[in-house]
Design a protein around this motif. Structure first.
Motif, PDB file in Angstrom:
ATOM      1  N   UNK A 117      34.322  67.105 -41.260  1.00 20.17           N
ATOM      2  CA  UNK A 117      34.533  65.720 -40.613  1.00 20.17           C
ATOM      3  C   UNK A 117      33.493  65.672 -39.377  1.00 20.17           C
ATOM      4  N   UNK A 118      33.431  64.475 -38.701  1.00 18.08           N
ATOM      5  CA  UNK A 118      32.478  64.256 -37.588  1.00 18.08           C
ATOM      6  C   UNK A 118      32.272  65.727 -36.550  1.00 18.08           C
ATOM      7  N   UNK A 119      31.271  65.735 -36.463  1.00 20.72           N
ATOM      8  CA  UNK A 119      30.983  67.268 -35.674  1.00 20.72           C
ATOM      9  C   UNK A 119      31.033  66.774 -34.204  1.00 20.72           C
TER      10      UNK A 119
ATOM     11  N   UNK B 274      32.684  72.341 -33.840  1.00 18.42           N
ATOM     12  CA  UNK B 274      31.632  72.534 -32.637  1.00 18.42           C
ATOM     13  C   UNK B 274      32.235  72.245 -31.106  1.00 18.42           C
ATOM     14  N   UNK B 275      33.658  72.351 -30.900  1.00 21.50           N
ATOM     15  CA  UNK B 275      34.136  72.207 -29.680  1.00 21.50           C
ATOM     16  C   UNK B 275      34.717  73.488 -29.243  1.00 21.50           C
ATOM     17  N   UNK B 276      34.848  73.675 -28.025  1.00 20.17           N
ATOM     18  CA  UNK B 276      35.434  74.900 -27.503  1.00 20.17           C
ATOM     19  C   UNK B 276      36.907  74.527 -27.084  1.00 20.17           C
ATOM     20  N   UNK B 277      37.694  75.146 -27.905  1.00 15.45           N
ATOM     21  CA  UNK B 277      39.220  74.544 -27.613  1.00 15.45           C
ATOM     22  C   UNK B 277      39.833  75.628 -26.884  1.00 15.45           C
TER      23      UNK B 277
ATOM     24  N   UNK C  76      39.010  63.815 -35.032  1.00 13.92           N
ATOM     25  CA  UNK C  76      37.645  64.058 -34.970  1.00 13.92           C
ATOM     26  C   UNK C  76      36.832  62.901 -34.817  1.00 13.92           C
ATOM     27  N   UNK C  77      37.103  61.953 -35.394  1.00 14.99           N
ATOM     28  CA  UNK C  77      36.437  60.612 -35.196  1.00 14.99           C
ATOM     29  C   UNK C  77      36.323  60.184 -33.644  1.00 14.99           C
ATOM     30  N   UNK C  78      37.583  60.335 -32.860  1.00 17.25           N
ATOM     31  CA  UNK C  78      37.577  59.897 -31.638  1.00 17.25           C
ATOM     32  C   UNK C  78      36.827  60.865 -30.625  1.00 17.25           C
TER      33      UNK C  78
END
Length: 242
Positions: free
Chosen positions: A26-28, A58-61, A215-217
Protein backbone atom coordinates in the motif's frame (compact mmCIF):
# COMPACT_ATOMS: atom_id res chain seq x y z
CA UNK A 1 -30.87 -6.49 11.81
CA UNK A 2 -27.64 -4.60 11.13
CA UNK A 3 -26.60 -4.99 14.76
CA UNK A 4 -27.11 -8.75 14.53
CA UNK A 5 -24.90 -8.81 11.43
CA UNK A 6 -21.89 -7.38 13.27
CA UNK A 7 -20.50 -10.91 13.57
CA UNK A 8 -19.16 -10.52 10.02
CA UNK A 9 -16.31 -8.57 11.58
CA UNK A 10 -14.63 -11.96 12.12
CA UNK A 11 -14.61 -12.47 8.34
CA UNK A 12 -13.16 -8.98 7.88
CA UNK A 13 -10.40 -9.86 10.32
CA UNK A 14 -9.80 -13.05 8.36
CA UNK A 15 -9.51 -11.02 5.16
CA UNK A 16 -7.08 -8.66 6.88
CA UNK A 17 -4.87 -11.56 7.98
CA UNK A 18 -5.03 -13.22 4.57
CA UNK A 19 -4.02 -10.00 2.80
CA UNK A 20 -1.60 -8.77 5.44
CA UNK A 21 1.54 -9.51 3.43
CA UNK A 22 0.09 -7.90 0.29
CA UNK A 23 -0.83 -4.78 2.28
CA UNK A 24 2.85 -3.96 2.60
CA UNK A 25 2.54 -2.65 -0.96
CA UNK A 26 0.00 0.00 0.00
CA UNK A 27 1.11 3.65 -0.33
CA UNK A 28 4.08 4.25 1.95
CA UNK A 29 4.40 6.93 4.61
CA UNK A 30 7.02 9.57 5.31
CA UNK A 31 7.76 8.51 8.87
CA UNK A 32 5.47 10.92 10.70
CA UNK A 33 3.71 9.82 13.88
CA UNK A 34 0.14 8.47 13.99
CA UNK A 35 -1.91 8.10 17.18
CA UNK A 36 -4.75 5.55 16.98
CA UNK A 37 -7.64 5.87 19.47
CA UNK A 38 -9.94 2.89 20.20
CA UNK A 39 -13.70 2.84 20.28
CA UNK A 40 -16.05 2.74 23.26
CA UNK A 41 -15.29 -0.20 25.60
CA UNK A 42 -12.23 -1.13 23.51
CA UNK A 43 -8.52 -0.83 24.29
CA UNK A 44 -5.25 -0.64 22.38
CA UNK A 45 -5.58 -4.36 21.68
CA UNK A 46 -8.34 -3.59 19.17
CA UNK A 47 -6.11 -1.23 17.18
CA UNK A 48 -2.98 -3.40 17.25
CA UNK A 49 -3.52 -4.85 13.73
CA UNK A 50 -3.92 -1.37 12.24
CA UNK A 51 -0.93 0.01 14.12
CA UNK A 52 1.22 -2.91 13.01
CA UNK A 53 0.31 -2.18 9.39
CA UNK A 54 1.07 1.51 9.83
CA UNK A 55 4.52 0.66 11.20
CA UNK A 56 5.19 -1.55 8.17
CA UNK A 57 4.16 1.30 5.87
CA UNK A 58 6.77 3.59 7.38
CA UNK A 59 4.86 5.46 10.08
CA UNK A 60 5.56 5.64 13.79
CA UNK A 61 2.30 4.50 15.36
CA UNK A 62 1.09 4.94 18.94
CA UNK A 63 -1.81 3.52 20.91
CA UNK A 64 -3.55 5.77 23.36
CA UNK A 65 -2.05 3.97 26.38
CA UNK A 66 -5.09 4.70 28.57
CA UNK A 67 -6.58 1.26 29.03
CA UNK A 68 -10.17 0.53 28.08
CA UNK A 69 -12.24 3.37 26.63
CA UNK A 70 -15.02 3.48 29.21
CA UNK A 71 -14.99 6.59 31.38
CA UNK A 72 -14.83 10.06 29.85
CA UNK A 73 -13.95 12.82 32.31
CA UNK A 74 -11.56 15.75 32.64
CA UNK A 75 -8.67 13.50 33.63
CA UNK A 76 -9.10 11.36 30.51
CA UNK A 77 -9.36 14.44 28.32
CA UNK A 78 -6.18 15.93 29.78
CA UNK A 79 -4.37 12.62 29.31
CA UNK A 80 -5.25 12.72 25.61
CA UNK A 81 -3.82 16.20 25.18
CA UNK A 82 -0.71 15.18 27.12
CA UNK A 83 -0.23 12.23 24.76
CA UNK A 84 -0.52 14.48 21.71
CA UNK A 85 1.89 16.99 23.25
CA UNK A 86 4.45 14.26 23.99
CA UNK A 87 4.32 12.61 20.57
CA UNK A 88 4.47 15.98 18.83
CA UNK A 89 7.42 17.16 20.95
CA UNK A 90 9.36 13.90 20.56
CA UNK A 91 8.99 13.81 16.77
CA UNK A 92 9.16 17.54 16.11
CA UNK A 93 6.45 17.07 13.48
CA UNK A 94 2.68 17.28 13.25
CA UNK A 95 0.80 14.11 14.18
CA UNK A 96 -1.99 12.31 12.34
CA UNK A 97 -4.92 11.07 14.45
CA UNK A 98 -7.07 8.03 13.68
CA UNK A 99 -10.10 7.40 15.89
CA UNK A 100 -12.43 4.40 15.77
CA UNK A 101 -16.04 5.15 16.77
CA UNK A 102 -15.92 7.17 20.03
CA UNK A 103 -12.17 7.51 19.52
CA UNK A 104 -12.94 9.51 16.40
CA UNK A 105 -14.81 12.11 18.45
CA UNK A 106 -11.77 12.45 20.68
CA UNK A 107 -9.46 12.78 17.67
CA UNK A 108 -11.58 15.53 16.13
CA UNK A 109 -11.77 17.53 19.34
CA UNK A 110 -8.04 17.15 19.95
CA UNK A 111 -7.44 18.60 16.50
CA UNK A 112 -9.79 21.51 17.22
CA UNK A 113 -7.93 22.35 20.40
CA UNK A 114 -4.40 21.85 19.04
CA UNK A 115 -4.55 22.30 15.24
CA UNK A 116 -0.88 23.32 15.01
CA UNK A 117 0.11 19.86 16.27
CA UNK A 118 -2.20 17.79 14.07
CA UNK A 119 -1.54 16.87 10.45
CA UNK A 120 -4.90 15.25 9.67
CA UNK A 121 -7.77 13.34 11.28
CA UNK A 122 -9.40 10.11 10.11
CA UNK A 123 -12.48 8.82 11.95
CA UNK A 124 -13.97 5.33 11.51
CA UNK A 125 -17.71 4.99 12.07
CA UNK A 126 -17.73 7.88 14.55
CA UNK A 127 -21.04 9.47 15.70
CA UNK A 128 -20.00 13.00 14.82
CA UNK A 129 -23.46 14.49 14.34
CA UNK A 130 -23.84 15.27 18.05
CA UNK A 131 -27.07 13.25 18.17
CA UNK A 132 -26.47 10.24 20.43
CA UNK A 133 -29.60 8.69 19.01
CA UNK A 134 -27.49 7.61 16.05
CA UNK A 135 -25.64 5.02 18.14
CA UNK A 136 -26.84 1.84 19.82
CA UNK A 137 -24.24 2.36 22.55
CA UNK A 138 -25.93 5.54 23.77
CA UNK A 139 -27.65 4.07 26.84
CA UNK A 140 -24.59 2.18 28.05
CA UNK A 141 -22.39 5.25 27.54
CA UNK A 142 -24.79 7.41 29.56
CA UNK A 143 -25.11 4.79 32.29
CA UNK A 144 -21.33 4.76 32.72
CA UNK A 145 -20.69 8.48 32.19
CA UNK A 146 -23.97 10.26 32.86
CA UNK A 147 -25.88 12.26 30.27
CA UNK A 148 -23.35 15.07 30.43
CA UNK A 149 -19.77 14.01 31.23
CA UNK A 150 -17.50 16.59 32.89
CA UNK A 151 -16.08 18.07 29.64
CA UNK A 152 -19.60 18.70 28.30
CA UNK A 153 -20.77 20.31 31.54
CA UNK A 154 -17.83 22.69 31.24
CA UNK A 155 -18.70 23.70 27.68
CA UNK A 156 -16.34 21.47 25.73
CA UNK A 157 -17.13 18.78 23.15
CA UNK A 158 -19.97 20.86 21.73
CA UNK A 159 -20.66 21.32 18.01
CA UNK A 160 -19.31 17.86 17.23
CA UNK A 161 -20.55 18.11 13.64
CA UNK A 162 -18.05 20.86 12.88
CA UNK A 163 -14.89 19.48 11.31
CA UNK A 164 -11.49 20.45 12.73
CA UNK A 165 -9.46 23.10 10.84
CA UNK A 166 -7.16 20.37 9.48
CA UNK A 167 -7.74 17.79 6.70
CA UNK A 168 -10.45 15.48 8.02
CA UNK A 169 -11.84 12.24 6.60
CA UNK A 170 -14.89 10.49 8.04
CA UNK A 171 -15.11 6.85 6.91
CA UNK A 172 -18.51 5.23 7.33
CA UNK A 173 -20.54 2.21 6.27
CA UNK A 174 -24.25 2.14 5.51
CA UNK A 175 -24.30 -1.39 6.93
CA UNK A 176 -22.83 -0.26 10.26
CA UNK A 177 -24.76 -2.05 13.01
CA UNK A 178 -23.64 0.18 15.91
CA UNK A 179 -23.54 3.76 14.61
CA UNK A 180 -26.13 4.77 12.00
CA UNK A 181 -24.29 5.96 8.91
CA UNK A 182 -26.09 9.31 8.85
CA UNK A 183 -24.50 10.11 12.18
CA UNK A 184 -21.04 9.86 10.60
CA UNK A 185 -21.64 12.24 7.68
CA UNK A 186 -19.75 15.48 8.16
CA UNK A 187 -20.41 18.82 6.58
CA UNK A 188 -18.42 19.14 3.33
CA UNK A 189 -15.63 21.67 3.27
CA UNK A 190 -12.35 22.45 1.54
CA UNK A 191 -10.53 20.06 3.90
CA UNK A 192 -13.37 17.76 4.96
CA UNK A 193 -14.71 14.65 3.25
CA UNK A 194 -16.95 11.67 3.97
CA UNK A 195 -15.95 8.35 2.44
CA UNK A 196 -18.26 5.32 2.33
CA UNK A 197 -17.06 1.72 2.40
CA UNK A 198 -18.82 -1.62 2.87
CA UNK A 199 -17.99 -2.83 6.37
CA UNK A 200 -19.37 -3.73 9.74
CA UNK A 201 -18.75 -1.32 12.61
CA UNK A 202 -16.57 -3.76 14.52
CA UNK A 203 -14.61 -4.54 11.37
CA UNK A 204 -13.73 -0.98 10.40
CA UNK A 205 -10.33 -1.25 12.06
CA UNK A 206 -9.31 -4.31 10.01
CA UNK A 207 -11.38 -4.11 6.82
CA UNK A 208 -8.93 -4.26 3.86
CA UNK A 209 -10.71 -1.49 1.94
CA UNK A 210 -10.57 0.75 5.00
CA UNK A 211 -6.86 -0.03 5.28
CA UNK A 212 -6.40 1.08 1.68
CA UNK A 213 -8.30 4.33 2.30
CA UNK A 214 -6.27 5.07 5.45
CA UNK A 215 -2.98 4.41 3.64
CA UNK A 216 -4.05 6.64 0.75
CA UNK A 217 -5.01 9.51 3.05
CA UNK A 218 -1.92 9.32 5.25
CA UNK A 219 0.51 9.11 2.34
CA UNK A 220 -0.30 12.60 1.07
CA UNK A 221 2.37 15.22 1.46
CA UNK A 222 1.84 17.64 4.30
CA UNK A 223 0.15 20.88 3.20
CA UNK A 224 -0.87 19.24 -0.09
CA UNK A 225 -4.07 17.43 0.94
CA UNK A 226 -6.57 16.52 -1.77
CA UNK A 227 -9.94 14.74 -1.51
CA UNK A 228 -10.02 11.00 -2.13
CA UNK A 229 -10.01 10.29 -5.88
CA UNK A 230 -12.59 7.69 -6.94
CA UNK A 231 -10.84 6.77 -10.18
CA UNK A 232 -10.53 3.37 -11.84
CA UNK A 233 -11.41 0.40 -9.63
CA UNK A 234 -11.83 2.70 -6.61
CA UNK A 235 -15.11 3.96 -8.03
CA UNK A 236 -16.50 0.45 -7.40
CA UNK A 237 -15.19 0.03 -3.86
CA UNK A 238 -15.72 3.52 -2.46
CA UNK A 239 -18.32 6.24 -2.51
CA UNK A 240 -18.00 9.84 -1.45
CA UNK A 241 -20.91 11.54 0.31
CA UNK A 242 -21.51 15.28 0.08
Amino acid sequence: MLTLSEGRAFFELGSFLALRRAMRHLPKGDGHSVIVLPGFLASDSSTRPLRGLLDDLGYSSFGWELGRNVRFDNAREQALYALLDRVHADSGRTVSLIGWSLGGLFAREMAKQSPSKVRQVISLGSPISGDRGHTNARHLFERLNGKDPEPLRQGRFRNLEEAPPVPTTSILSRSDGIVAWRGSVQKPGPKAETLEVFSSHCGLGVNPMVMYAIADRLAQQEDDWKPFARTGWRSLAFRTIE
